[in-house]
Design an enzyme around this catalytic site. Structure first.
Site, PDB file in Angstrom:
ATOM      1  N   HIS A 173       0.852  -1.193   0.000  1.00 12.16           N
ATOM      2  CA  HIS A 173       0.000   0.000   0.000  1.00 12.16           C
ATOM      3  C   HIS A 173       0.887   1.242   0.000  1.00 12.16           C
ATOM      4  O   HIS A 173       1.195   1.810   1.059  1.00 12.16           O
ATOM      5  CB  HIS A 173      -0.933  -0.026   1.224  1.00 12.16           C
ATOM      6  N   PRO A 205      -4.525   6.853 -12.610  1.00 16.52           N
ATOM      7  CA  PRO A 205      -4.234   7.334 -13.971  1.00 16.52           C
ATOM      8  C   PRO A 205      -4.773   8.751 -14.135  1.00 16.52           C
ATOM      9  O   PRO A 205      -5.936   9.007 -13.834  1.00 16.52           O
ATOM     10  CB  PRO A 205      -5.007   6.368 -14.877  1.00 16.52           C
ATOM     11  N   GLU A 210     -11.901   4.614   6.680  1.00 12.05           N
ATOM     12  CA  GLU A 210     -10.642   5.271   7.072  1.00 12.05           C
ATOM     13  C   GLU A 210     -10.898   6.354   8.120  1.00 12.05           C
ATOM     14  O   GLU A 210     -10.015   6.679   8.907  1.00 12.05           O
ATOM     15  CB  GLU A 210      -9.967   5.863   5.814  1.00 12.05           C
ATOM     16  N   ASP A 260       2.155   6.875   2.280  1.00 14.50           N
ATOM     17  CA  ASP A 260       2.724   8.033   1.583  1.00 14.50           C
ATOM     18  C   ASP A 260       3.972   8.486   2.339  1.00 14.50           C
ATOM     19  O   ASP A 260       3.872   9.288   3.278  1.00 14.50           O
ATOM     20  CB  ASP A 260       1.703   9.190   1.588  1.00 14.50           C
TER      21      ASP A 260
END
Ligand code: 6MZ
Length: 354
Positions: free
Chosen positions: A31, A130, A226, A304
């Site tokens: 992830h 994308p 989340e 991240d």
């Protein structure tokens, strides 16, 4: 740049032998968002070129806004709540909107995870959304990323195509068609993901696309529950998509937990991300403790590394460091967790072929 925050503190609490143990442990990073994982030095280079290029009127984000985000990332972003986090991306996206900049960013992310004497992970499933830009179609975007990823071979690196919660039918159709086409062409596209601002969009729209992805042999992973604000109804809707893995799953109620436990669905756990986005107040009350107790499959992941200033080794240090800095797990327990991540790779899951 050295890591900072909870993972750095945990690493400092370990012995050199423990750090080597973590570094040499076979483990999968499942992830990691591409645009959230760009090394700050590379982003700074891209920012310098952006600021020095084209006149201001042709820029989607002003030079001042770019400088401000770079400063924030260098100093460490402080998030009052998770929604603040998504405000970073317009600037980052402006810096990765040409094929050459995207290729450089991707190369740097892959190198960060996979190169060096002690690579962060044995295997990486990198995910990205994308994006259509004035210089690239969505298909070209994915081809640029795959062009870099291919150098590592499918045993080391594969791609998950992220679908953002803000996307509409037309863009979803395009993303799905491209993902399926690339997979059919033999590219290492192994799964699809639902990501983006957890409060955006209506997830029901996505059902047919995830069904179609599964039929095409792609793994399905969903960011789910989340935040506290994600309604139970939505969580149950997402579980009815029969995902292969779940991202975060921080706020599962009893009914959802029962479903996840019965199905033994792997949960991608991002400790620093949850703490820094303030969805979990501290490592000592993270939902990972419940899964560890139950022996439920989890994969430790970074999410991240750019804004959260962590690394996969740092995230594993959070497992091993003594309480209250970490969870105080033994080497054997940490090894078992790392094995779970390897077993949950889409490349090795039944029905998903690379
Ligand atoms: C939900 C997240 C996320 O796809 O452009 N993203 N979505 N929750 C998170 N937890 C903190 N972290 C990142 O990478 C950036 C995108 O990943 C998603 C967001 O949609 C963000 O725009 P890519 O490579």
């Amino acid at each position: 740049m050295p890591i900072a925050g909870p993972a750095a503190e945990a690493l400092q609490a370990l012995t050199p032998e423990q750090i080597i143990f973590i570094k040499t442990l076979p483990k999968a990073e499942l992830h990691a968002h591409l645009n959230g994982s760009i090394p700050i030095s590379v982003l700074q280079e891209l920012a310098r070129e952006y600021v020095a290029s084209a006149p201001l009127s042709s820029k989607s984000v002003s030079n001042d806004a770019i400088r401000a985000v770079i400063d924030d990332l260098l100093n460490g972003v402080t998030l009052d709540e998770i929604s603040d986090f998504f405000g970073l991306f317009p600037a980052i996206y402006a810096l990765t909107s040409t094929p050459s900049a995207l290729a450089r960013a991707t190369r740097a992310v892959l190198s960060l995870f996979l190169d060096g004497e002690y690579p962060q992970c044995t295997y990486l499933e990198l995910r990205t959304t994308p994006r259509e830009t004035p210089e690239m179609t969505r298909e070209q975007y994915l081809r640029v990323v795959l062009g870099e990823l291919r150098h590592y071979g499918v045993q080391r690196a594969a791609l998950i195509v992220s679908l953002d919660r803000r996307m509409g039918n037309e863009v979803l159709r395009e993303c799905l068609d491209v993902a399926k086409k690339l997979k059919a062409d033999g590219e290492p596209v192994v799964g699809v993901d639902l990501c983006g601002d957890p409060m955006a969009g209506d997830v029901e729209l996505f059902r047919e696309y995830f069904d179609e992805a599964r039929d095409a042999g792609l793994g399905v992973t969903l960011h789910i529950a989340e935040t506290k604000q994600n309604p139970t109804r939505e969580t149950l809707q997402l579980l009815s998509f029969s995902p292969d893995r779940l991202g975060h799953a921080t706020f599962l109620d009893e009914e959802a937990q029962k479903i996840v436990a019965e199905r033994n669905t792997c949960i991608e756990i991002c400790l620093s991300s949850n703490i820094l986005c303030r969805t979990v107040s501290a490592i000592g009350c993270h939902h990972i403790r419940h899964h560890l107790k139950q022996g439920h499959p989890i994969a430790i992941c970074t999410d991240d590394v750019l804004p959260f200033r962590t690394s996969l080794v740092g995230e594993y240090a959070l497992l091993m460091a003594p309480k209250p800095l970490g969870l105080g797990l033994s080497e054997a327990e940490v090894k078992a967790v790392a094995e779970m991540s390897m077993q949950s790779r889409f490349v090795s899951m039944a029905g998903v072929k690379s």
